[in-house]
Motif scaffolding. Structure first.
Motif, PDB file in Angstrom:
ATOM      1  N   ALA A 121      58.538  76.196   5.233  1.00  0.00           N
ATOM      2  CA  ALA A 121      59.117  76.447   6.554  1.00  0.00           C
ATOM      3  C   ALA A 121      60.371  77.309   6.446  1.00  0.00           C
ATOM      4  N   GLU A 122      61.153  77.097   5.407  1.00  0.00           N
ATOM      5  CA  GLU A 122      62.367  77.910   5.227  1.00  0.00           C
ATOM      6  C   GLU A 122      62.018  79.350   4.895  1.00  0.00           C
ATOM      7  N   ILE A 123      60.956  79.561   4.128  1.00  0.00           N
ATOM      8  CA  ILE A 123      60.504  80.932   3.864  1.00  0.00           C
ATOM      9  C   ILE A 123      60.132  81.616   5.174  1.00  0.00           C
ATOM     10  N   ARG A 138      67.266  81.346   0.154  1.00  0.00           N
ATOM     11  CA  ARG A 138      67.992  80.541  -0.828  1.00  0.00           C
ATOM     12  C   ARG A 138      67.731  79.048  -0.634  1.00  0.00           C
ATOM     13  N   PRO A 139      67.808  78.514   0.595  1.00  0.00           N
ATOM     14  CA  PRO A 139      67.436  77.108   0.778  1.00  0.00           C
ATOM     15  C   PRO A 139      65.998  76.828   0.344  1.00  0.00           C
ATOM     16  N   ALA A 192      60.067  82.899  -4.004  1.00  0.00           N
ATOM     17  CA  ALA A 192      61.296  82.846  -3.213  1.00  0.00           C
ATOM     18  C   ALA A 192      62.458  83.488  -3.961  1.00  0.00           C
ATOM     19  N   MET A 193      62.553  83.247  -5.274  1.00  0.00           N
ATOM     20  CA  MET A 193      63.625  83.856  -6.064  1.00  0.00           C
ATOM     21  C   MET A 193      63.469  85.379  -6.103  1.00  0.00           C
ATOM     22  N   ALA A 194      62.235  85.863  -6.175  1.00  0.00           N
ATOM     23  CA  ALA A 194      62.005  87.309  -6.164  1.00  0.00           C
ATOM     24  C   ALA A 194      62.438  87.911  -4.834  1.00  0.00           C
ATOM     25  N   ILE A 195      62.184  87.187  -3.743  1.00  0.00           N
ATOM     26  CA  ILE A 195      62.607  87.688  -2.431  1.00  0.00           C
ATOM     27  C   ILE A 195      64.120  87.742  -2.349  1.00  0.00           C
ATOM     28  N   VAL A 196      64.790  86.694  -2.838  1.00  0.00           N
ATOM     29  CA  VAL A 196      66.254  86.673  -2.823  1.00  0.00           C
ATOM     30  C   VAL A 196      66.807  87.844  -3.632  1.00  0.00           C
TER      31      VAL A 196
END
Length: 506
Positions: A392-394, A400-401, A426-430
């Motif tokens: 949901a956060e994505i 980051r969350p 998610a880390m790649a997106i950040v």
């Protein structure tokens, strides 16, 4: 159907003990036929039968019979009959499928008009359309095998790629189905749910039978062979492939139905073996025959005041927190009603119906209410809740969350490959967002979405550049238009790709 019987069991079998007092009550209350012995005492049986009045009435169904059957139905429903598990709502509800298409000169034989290859392509496209919303990947093989498309839900992406597949684009002649199977298994390894492999071919090299049978013995990937050859063609080597389903191509959709049934069956079996999923309680199905039995009580002479008194007492003691949803609340719990709405894709309604917090959060997530879903998942302490919170956060661009949520899911359950993979994404997106902010002044505080435009002038620092802006009314290109906008012919494009694949392997 056999999978249903094999998986059938009761979630709460101890509720079957309630049948014992029901049967005892029925035996104690039901009227006994005592007149027959009294009448026949000293009278010939055939004369006793002629003299007997109202004998048929003794064999009629009494109200207590309906009450007993109702009690048995309710006890069986409370026992929780089930034969399938609830799918994970965060992943596709249908099995992924990899189609391996044989692209050789033999497939151009015109005995199946217009050719075996073209007929196979038509069937593949029809299958993709029939599996709307399910993910399908495409592999082409001849002497070598090549990944044509990853798993995708969009048939518009696969259509031009299929049309471009001809023997001329294959770099090596031959028949290497074993290599195609390995590529297909690698694709399925990236999926969240188990899938199947469909081979569309006119023959199988006997040398590849061993490769087909070398699949994981504990959980072999289901194989389906669509034989693109005239009816009656005998391929004995296919019978040697363990656990395979052979389907003859037909002029109607019966072949597609057989393929889809096999894929669904394999998917259901895989879900049943997943200990992380909960069983789907089907006890509510028995509520409908129970309701029909209750309708009999309105028949004259069937009213049982003591049963009505018990029902009245049960309604008096019903918790005041129960929803006032009408008559359906008499038979289905809020979670069961929410499940029905969820299956009907009414996710917003399901989010209001569910009382189970995890499913309420899932429904909120599916309906696009990401903030509400995050708040619900944050109050739960399971690995699944942390994983869903990260998803949901994505969706709400809280990258980051999301990384922290996926890390929490891994801490709560170390063996959670989906959480590990999503954490990497998610880390790649950040990293991408932060790098883009450093190189451009067009970044947003909340992250850069798919519809944002980023100008990278790294290669021409200080130089003036001109960008022709599209018309305000210009619509984005569809998948078909984007593919057609490639300057080279699709066949040339695929041949170049396959040659690069071979060069990389060498």
């Amino acid at each position: 159907m056999m999978e249903v019987f094999e998986a059938f069991h009761l979630i709460r079998p101890f509720w079957l003990l309630a049948i014992l007092p029901v049967v005892t009550l029925w035996y104690a209350i039901r009227p006994k036929d005592t007149r027959a012995s009294e009448t026949q005492n000293g009278v010939a049986p055939h004369l006793a039968a002629a003299l007997e009045v109202g004998g048929g009435a003794l064999r009629r169904i009494y109200p207590i019979d309906g009450v007993a059957l109702l009690g048995i139905l309710l006890a069986s429903a409370a026992a929780g009959p089930t034969w399938s598990k609830l799918p994970n709502p965060l992943v596709a509800e249908t099995a992924p499928l990899v189609v391996a298409l044989k692209v050789t000169s033999s497939m151009e034989t015109p005995d199946l008009a217009p050719s075996r290859l073209e007929r196979a392509k038509y069937k593949i496209l029809d299958l993709i359309e029939a599996r709307a919303g399910a993910r399908t990947a495409l592999v082409a093989y001849a002497g070598t095998a090549h990944r044509v498309s990853p798993l995708t839900e969009d048939p518009k992406i696969l259509r031009p790629l299929l049309q471009g597949l001809t023997p001329a684009v294959m770099p090596v002649d031959g028949d290497n189905a074993g290599n195609a199977l390995q590529i297909a298994l690698d694709i399925l390894a990236t999926a969240e749910t188990p899938g199947a492999v469909l081979f569309a071919l006119d023959d199988l090299n006997p040398a590849d039978v061993d490769a087909m049978n070398a699949r994981d013995e504990e959980s072999p990937t289901p194989l389906v062979f669509l034989v693109a050859a005239p009816s009656g063609t005998n391929l004995p080597q296919l019978d040697k492939v363990q656990g395979a389903t052979v389907v003859q191509i037909t002029t109607d959709d019966s072949d597609l139905g057989a393929i889809e049934r096999r894929v669904r069956s394999a998917h259901a079996a895989a879900l049943a073996a997943d200990d992380r999923l909960r069983w789907d309680d089907r006890g509510w199905w028995l509520a409908w025959p129970a309701a029909l039995l209750c309708a009999l009580w309105f028949r004259r002479g069937w009213t049982m005041r003591w049963v009505l008194a018990l029902l009245t007492l049960s309604f008096i003691h019903t918790p005041t927190s129960a929803r006032a949803g009408g008559w359906i609340d008499w038979f289905l719990t809020p979670d069961q009603q929410g499940r029905l709405a969820f299956e009907d894709k009414e996710f917003a309604e399901a989010g209001e119906l569910f009382e189970d917090p995890l499913w309420k959060g899932y429904a909120k997530y599916k309906s696009g209410q990401y903030e509400e879903a995050i708040a619900i998942f944050a109050r739960l302490d399971t690995a699944e809740a942390a994983f869903a919170q990260g998803m949901a956060e994505i969706k709400s661009r809280q990258y980051r969350p999301a990384v922290r949520s996926f890390e929490t899911a891994q801490v709560r359950r170390p063996d959670f490959p989906e959480a590990a993979r999503n954490r990497e994404v998610a880390m790649a997106i950040v990293e991408y967002v932060e790098t883009t902010r450093e190189q451009s002044d067009t970044g947003e505080e909340s992250g850069i979405g798919a519809d944002d435009v980023v100008f990278d002038n790294e290669a021409a620092r200080g130089a003036e550049t001109q960008i022709e802006a599209p018309n305000e009314d210009a619509a984005p290109l569809t998948a078909d238009q984007w593919i057609q906008s490639i300057d080279t012919d699709m066949g040339d494009f695929l041949r170049s790709r396959f040659l690069l694949d071979n060069a990389g392997d060498g």
